[in-house]
Design a protein around this motif. Sequence first.
Motif, PDB file in Angstrom:
ATOM      1  N   TYR A   8       0.843  -1.202   0.000  1.00 36.62           N
ATOM      2  CA  TYR A   8       0.000   0.000   0.000  1.00 36.62           C
ATOM      3  C   TYR A   8       0.870   1.240   0.000  1.00 36.62           C
ATOM      4  N   ALA A   9       0.330   2.289  -0.581  1.00 40.20           N
ATOM      5  CA  ALA A   9       1.046   3.558  -0.651  1.00 40.20           C
ATOM      6  C   ALA A   9       0.030   4.689  -0.673  1.00 40.20           C
ATOM      7  N   GLY A  10       0.312   5.748   0.067  1.00 36.32           N
ATOM      8  CA  GLY A  10      -0.570   6.891   0.104  1.00 36.32           C
ATOM      9  C   GLY A  10       0.006   8.074  -0.645  1.00 36.32           C
ATOM     10  N   ASP A  11      -0.858   9.018  -0.963  1.00 36.81           N
ATOM     11  CA  ASP A  11      -0.384  10.252  -1.577  1.00 36.81           C
ATOM     12  C   ASP A  11      -0.527  11.391  -0.566  1.00 36.81           C
ATOM     13  N   GLY A  12      -0.180  12.577  -0.953  1.00 34.59           N
ATOM     14  CA  GLY A  12      -0.217  13.706  -0.033  1.00 34.59           C
ATOM     15  C   GLY A  12      -1.603  14.100   0.409  1.00 34.59           C
ATOM     16  N   ARG A  13      -2.634  13.593  -0.287  1.00 35.83           N
ATOM     17  CA  ARG A  13      -4.013  13.941   0.061  1.00 35.83           C
ATOM     18  C   ARG A  13      -4.626  12.976   1.076  1.00 35.83           C
ATOM     19  N   GLY A  14      -3.983  11.841   1.287  1.00 35.45           N
ATOM     20  CA  GLY A  14      -4.536  10.837   2.181  1.00 35.45           C
ATOM     21  C   GLY A  14      -5.272   9.721   1.467  1.00 35.45           C
ATOM     22  N   ILE A  15      -5.155   9.649   0.141  1.00 33.60           N
ATOM     23  CA  ILE A  15      -5.742   8.537  -0.614  1.00 33.60           C
ATOM     24  C   ILE A  15      -4.701   7.423  -0.706  1.00 33.60           C
ATOM     25  N   VAL A  16      -5.073   6.236  -0.249  1.00 31.92           N
ATOM     26  CA  VAL A  16      -4.169   5.085  -0.196  1.00 31.92           C
ATOM     27  C   VAL A  16      -4.592   4.056  -1.234  1.00 31.92           C
ATOM     28  N   ARG A  17      -3.630   3.534  -1.974  1.00 39.26           N
ATOM     29  CA  ARG A  17      -3.883   2.416  -2.899  1.00 39.26           C
ATOM     30  C   ARG A  17      -3.401   1.136  -2.222  1.00 39.26           C
ATOM     31  N   LEU A  18      -4.333   0.240  -1.957  1.00 38.32           N
ATOM     32  CA  LEU A  18      -4.048  -1.051  -1.340  1.00 38.32           C
ATOM     33  C   LEU A  18      -4.101  -2.108  -2.435  1.00 38.32           C
ATOM     34  N   THR A  19      -2.972  -2.713  -2.735  1.00 34.92           N
ATOM     35  CA  THR A  19      -2.856  -3.594  -3.895  1.00 34.92           C
ATOM     36  C   THR A  19      -2.673  -5.045  -3.485  1.00 34.92           C
ATOM     37  N   LEU A  20      -3.514  -5.912  -4.013  1.00 39.63           N
ATOM     38  CA  LEU A  20      -3.309  -7.360  -3.873  1.00 39.63           C
ATOM     39  C   LEU A  20      -2.179  -7.724  -4.821  1.00 39.63           C
ATOM     40  N   LEU A 202     -12.784  13.555  -0.234  1.00 36.05           N
ATOM     41  CA  LEU A 202     -11.918  14.544   0.413  1.00 36.05           C
ATOM     42  C   LEU A 202     -12.699  15.779   0.854  1.00 36.05           C
ATOM     43  N   ALA A 203     -13.897  15.957   0.338  1.00 32.17           N
ATOM     44  CA  ALA A 203     -14.740  17.087   0.753  1.00 32.17           C
ATOM     45  C   ALA A 203     -15.420  16.829   2.088  1.00 32.17           C
ATOM     46  N   ALA A 204     -15.443  15.569   2.521  1.00 32.71           N
ATOM     47  CA  ALA A 204     -16.120  15.207   3.765  1.00 32.71           C
ATOM     48  C   ALA A 204     -15.147  15.279   4.938  1.00 32.71           C
ATOM     49  N   ALA A 205     -15.644  15.697   6.096  1.00 30.14           N
ATOM     50  CA  ALA A 205     -14.826  15.629   7.314  1.00 30.14           C
ATOM     51  C   ALA A 205     -14.514  14.164   7.581  1.00 30.14           C
ATOM     52  N   PRO A 206     -13.240  13.812   7.783  1.00 33.75           N
ATOM     53  CA  PRO A 206     -12.868  12.390   7.884  1.00 33.75           C
ATOM     54  C   PRO A 206     -13.555  11.649   9.022  1.00 33.75           C
ATOM     55  N   GLY A 207     -13.657  12.289  10.186  1.00 33.87           N
ATOM     56  CA  GLY A 207     -14.336  11.622  11.296  1.00 33.87           C
ATOM     57  C   GLY A 207     -15.809  11.426  11.019  1.00 33.87           C
ATOM     58  N   ALA A 208     -16.437  12.431  10.422  1.00 30.41           N
ATOM     59  CA  ALA A 208     -17.866  12.327  10.091  1.00 30.41           C
ATOM     60  C   ALA A 208     -18.101  11.256   9.039  1.00 30.41           C
TER      61      ALA A 208
END
Length: 261
Positions: A8-20, A202-208
Amino acid sequence: MIYRTIRYAGDGRGIVRLTLARPEKHNALSALMIGELTDVASRLGADATVRAVIVEGDGKSFCAGGDLEWMRQQFTADRQTRIAEATRLAMMFRALNEMPKPLIARVHGNAFGGGVGLVSVCDAVIAEQGAKFGLTETRLGLIPATISPYVIARIGEVRARPLFMSARIFGAEEAKTAGLVSMIVTAATLDAAVEAEAASYLAAAPGAAGRAKRLARSLGSPITDAVIAATIEQLADTWETEEAREGLAAFFERREPSWRR
């Protein structure tokens, strides 16, 4: 932690790619992959910097279901060992289903058996036009037990019944009609569609967002410890039938089972 079957690897925005990452095995779920996916679900779920997770597969397939060697071990195991292994698999699906992050599946090639289970625990599923799906367990004399609560939650009992029983392969259009797939795109636009879906969170509050996901789950069919245990018991019972012995023996011996002669 270093993983051997996933990455897995994330980008600066917090989007992670989880690869099988078992392309040579069509990303089939081995004992090791089951453990690693369970672990990474916990890690990503607890990481406040993660905003969304994309699940994808290396190579030609998304996930072809259970690994051949893992299946072979179950074939020769006793009931308690089978229950223990099925429980490990069930806990993997639960960990992914309950991850408090948006989970997006990028589906190409085949998604069979446990691969359909992985699709079912995702919040959004973007599939390539040529993707194929199948709950193929009854071809082996088995049942889609550990994934069943998540498949039923996704598509409902009425749509699940014929797919559970027939084990037939079906395409992306039927998967979308059933509710398994959110969107179908061409191979050329698959990555762009997945990126757009992930970025929308990314427009949503992460906890919400995490709490909203938990809210939606709480209003659906409850997937409790008792439900999971009951499906595992049904699987253990099925493993002990003559049909399962014949179906698995035929599979490993590369011949047709008796009911297809």
